[in-house]
Scaffold this active site. Structure first.
Site, short mmCIF file in Angstrom:
data_model
loop_
_atom_site.label_atom_id
_atom_site.label_comp_id
_atom_site.label_asym_id
_atom_site.label_seq_id
_atom_site.Cartn_x
_atom_site.Cartn_y
_atom_site.Cartn_z
N LYS A 22 -25.06 17.50 20.26
CA LYS A 22 -26.17 18.45 20.13
C LYS A 22 -27.39 17.79 19.51
O LYS A 22 -28.51 17.93 20.01
CB LYS A 22 -25.74 19.65 19.30
CG LYS A 22 -26.81 20.73 19.18
CD LYS A 22 -26.39 21.86 18.26
CE LYS A 22 -25.26 22.67 18.82
NZ LYS A 22 -24.97 23.87 18.00
N GLU A 35 -19.97 8.77 15.76
CA GLU A 35 -18.99 8.23 16.70
C GLU A 35 -19.51 8.28 18.14
O GLU A 35 -19.38 7.32 18.90
CB GLU A 35 -17.67 9.03 16.60
CG GLU A 35 -16.99 8.95 15.25
CD GLU A 35 -17.41 10.04 14.29
OE1 GLU A 35 -16.69 10.29 13.31
OE2 GLU A 35 -18.49 10.67 14.52
N GLY A 43 -18.97 23.93 17.76
CA GLY A 43 -18.43 22.84 18.57
C GLY A 43 -17.08 23.15 19.18
O GLY A 43 -16.83 22.89 20.36
N HIS A 61 13.63 17.03 23.71
CA HIS A 61 14.30 15.76 23.44
C HIS A 61 13.59 15.02 22.32
O HIS A 61 13.75 13.81 22.17
CB HIS A 61 14.34 14.92 24.71
CG HIS A 61 15.18 15.53 25.79
ND1 HIS A 61 16.51 15.25 25.96
CD2 HIS A 61 14.87 16.46 26.73
CE1 HIS A 61 16.99 15.95 26.97
NE2 HIS A 61 16.02 16.70 27.46
N LYS A 113 -17.31 11.81 6.12
CA LYS A 113 -18.40 11.21 6.89
C LYS A 113 -19.44 10.58 5.96
O LYS A 113 -19.92 9.46 6.20
CB LYS A 113 -19.07 12.27 7.77
CG LYS A 113 -18.23 12.80 8.91
CD LYS A 113 -19.03 13.81 9.69
CE LYS A 113 -18.26 14.38 10.87
NZ LYS A 113 -19.07 15.37 11.62
#
Length: 539
Positions: A206, A212, A267, A384, A504
């Site tokens: 945005k 990242e 988000g 499993h 962050k």
């Protein structure tokens, strides 16, 4: 508002839970032949069997009373109305507007938000059709064969999940990939067999500043230029899902190929906005609009259905029941369809980023449990792997099973075997196997305790006819609203996520310290780790 634990319904539920805990599902079913019919609900193409829960006729009225005392109806209306219910960010919460029909009117701050939503959808459709048809060409005139979505969090988990879930409906001559992790391996592996002149990147951020995402986007830009050697190529191989026109332009992307969304879209609730551009390219605009129609149908069910007949409300109340009165710490989401392999991961963000909070909307520390841990894998793989713990472990885990009556890929007995396992697991969890039943199988006495299944492990069963774009939209919206109801009852703001910020901020501080001799002023452990990294990074 009164603290949750002071509400009369909460106190009544505490007393009621003490009465229910000793009861076993075997006995509840034996005493009530009509239990499965009364504790089930069908709405919007989804059938919910919640009879294998540790509840009685008295449980749901008390839970519904808790919803009433939590003022749920008014808060549902406030969300759909566009009130600023995200109080810490002073924002409306209107992901429901992203799938509203063209003729719906939703006014926020004096503006009807529905027309701009459809303007963006129309632009997305036109662009998606150009890519799918081969009309959109790369810088050298070649057709786009590869589409790589670059995002993180809600800009990645939703599109990845939707693509995998609807892969059956995708255009198979398009190669759709996703990059999210700042680890360079993610980008390297996503692009290692691709050619730049046939590859389109969708950069989803945005603000166009997400660390990242922009690190990966810059690597993608360098990768394209290394092969094509001309700055002009960027405009042919990159589009943006963003609202920051200045930064998008500086990157080299034509703002005509920038698709925006709004601050009232969180988000983790954004996959049906422009964030879903990669999904639309993969499955086509018609299927994407069917997905949106499914969202909207569940929105309307949630908004209008009485709470006793409301799928998201009932599932949320059952979550509260186990989380707060039985001490259950987690919920396993177990889709018996390989296409939904990323659905549990998607729900992890939706649920835990929304309600993983210990501060109420009033700014006070909670004295009750909030979000459980969500996790899961597709059946039968999970059987499993971790089902051992669900069946015979010491933890109580609520299971949400999801299945489909018809397979999109019918192959001989495969689907019948899959479905038999689905139903059998829920039956085994509920009823178990007694010591006498184990002995009847001629097991030696020393082995009997090991083969006893206590049962009384609760589960929900969600069934639909088949996995379609519309049904996927309904499933996602079901969990979105489920999470909202949980948050209202727990009195937390389900639409902010301050808990992701501190790490962050510290990372931005630490990053330059890794490659310099700057003085370290962290704790002794962090300082030691940084020094070790400095010493060994070039070995």
């Amino acid at each position: 508002m009164e603290p949750l634990t002071s509400l009369p319904a909460w106190q009544a539920l505490e007393s009621h839970a003490a009465q229910v805990k000793p009861l076993h599902l075997r006995d509840l079913f034996a005493a009530d032949p009509g239990r499965a019919d009364r504790f089930s609900l069908e709405a919007e193409g989804l059938f919910l069997d919640y009879s294998k829960n540790r509840i009685t006729e008295e449980t749901l009225p008390l839970m519904l009373q808790l919803a009433e005392e939590s003022e749920l109806r008014g808060k549902i209306d406030a969300m759909f109305r566009g009130d600023r219910i995200n109080i810490t960010e002073n924002r409306s919460v209107l992901h429901t507007a992203l799938r509203a029909p063209r003729d719906r009117k939703i006014v926020v701050d004096g503006m009807d938000v529905v027309p701009p939503v459809h303007q963006v959808l129309d632009r997305m459709s036109e662009f998606a059709n150009r890519v799918r048809s081969g009309e959109w060409l790369g810088f050298t005139g070649k057709k786009i064969r590869n589409v790589v979505n670059i995002g993180i969090g809600g800009s990645d988990l939703g599109p990845v999940m939707a693509f995998e879930a609807l892969r059956h409906y995708s255009q198979r001559d398009l190669n759709i990939r996703f990059v999210s992790n700042v680890d360079g391996t993610d980008f390297a592996e996503a692009t290692h067999d691709l050619q730049a002149d046939e590859t389109l990147f969708i950069v989803s951020s945005k603000t166009f500043t997400t660390l990242e995402t922009m690190t990966n986007a810059k690597s993608a830009r360098a990768w394209v230029l290394a092969q094509l050697g001309d700055e002009r190529a960027v405009a042919s191989h990159f589009v943006a899902v963003s609202t920051n026109a200045e930064k998008v332009t500086a990157f080299g992307i034509d703002t005509a190929n920038m698709f925006g969304f709004w601050d009232w879209v969180g988000g983790r609730y954004s996959m049906d906005s422009a964030i879903g551009l990669s999904s639309m390219i993969a499955i086509g605009p018609d299927n994407f609009r069917a997905l949106l129609a499914g969202f909207h149908a569940m929105d309307e069910h949630f908004r209008t259905a009485p709470f006793a007949e409301n799928l998201p409300v009932l599932m949320a109340l059952l979550t509260v029941w186990y989380n707060n009165f039985f001490g259950a710490q987690s919920i396993a989401v177990l889709p018996y369809d390989q296409y939904l392999k990323r659905f549990p991961a998607y729900l992890q963000q939706l649920t835990m980023e929304s309600n993983g909070k210990y501060i109420t909307m009033a700014g006070e520390r909670v004295s009750w449990e909030t979000s459980p841990i969500y996790w899961g894998e597709p059946g039968t793989n999970g059987q499993h792997s971790f089902y051992q713990l669900i069946h015979q472990g010491t933890k109580l885990i609520l299971c949400d099973f999801i299945g489909f009556v018809n397979s999109l890929n019918p192959h001989g007995p495969h689907h019948d075997i899959l479905t038999a396992n689905l139903f059998a697991q829920a039956e085994a969890l509920a009823f178990g196997k007694t010591a006498d039943e184990v002995r009847a199988d001629n097991n030696p006495e020393w082995l009997v305790p090991h083969k006893v299944f206590e049962g009384n492990r609760p589960s929900n069963m969600l069934l639909a006819d088949r996995l379609t774009p519309e049904i996927l939209g309904k499933l996602i919206a079901l969990y979105e609203h489920n999470v909202f109801v949980q948050g209202i009852i727990w009195q937390v703001d389900s639409f902010d996520q301050w808990g992701v910020e501190l790490g962050k901020v510290l990372a931005v501080r630490i990053q330059p310290e890794l490659t310099t001799d700057a003085e370290l002023k962290h704790d002794s452990s962090t300082n030691a780790l940084i020094r070790r990294y400095r010493q060994r990074r070039n070995l």
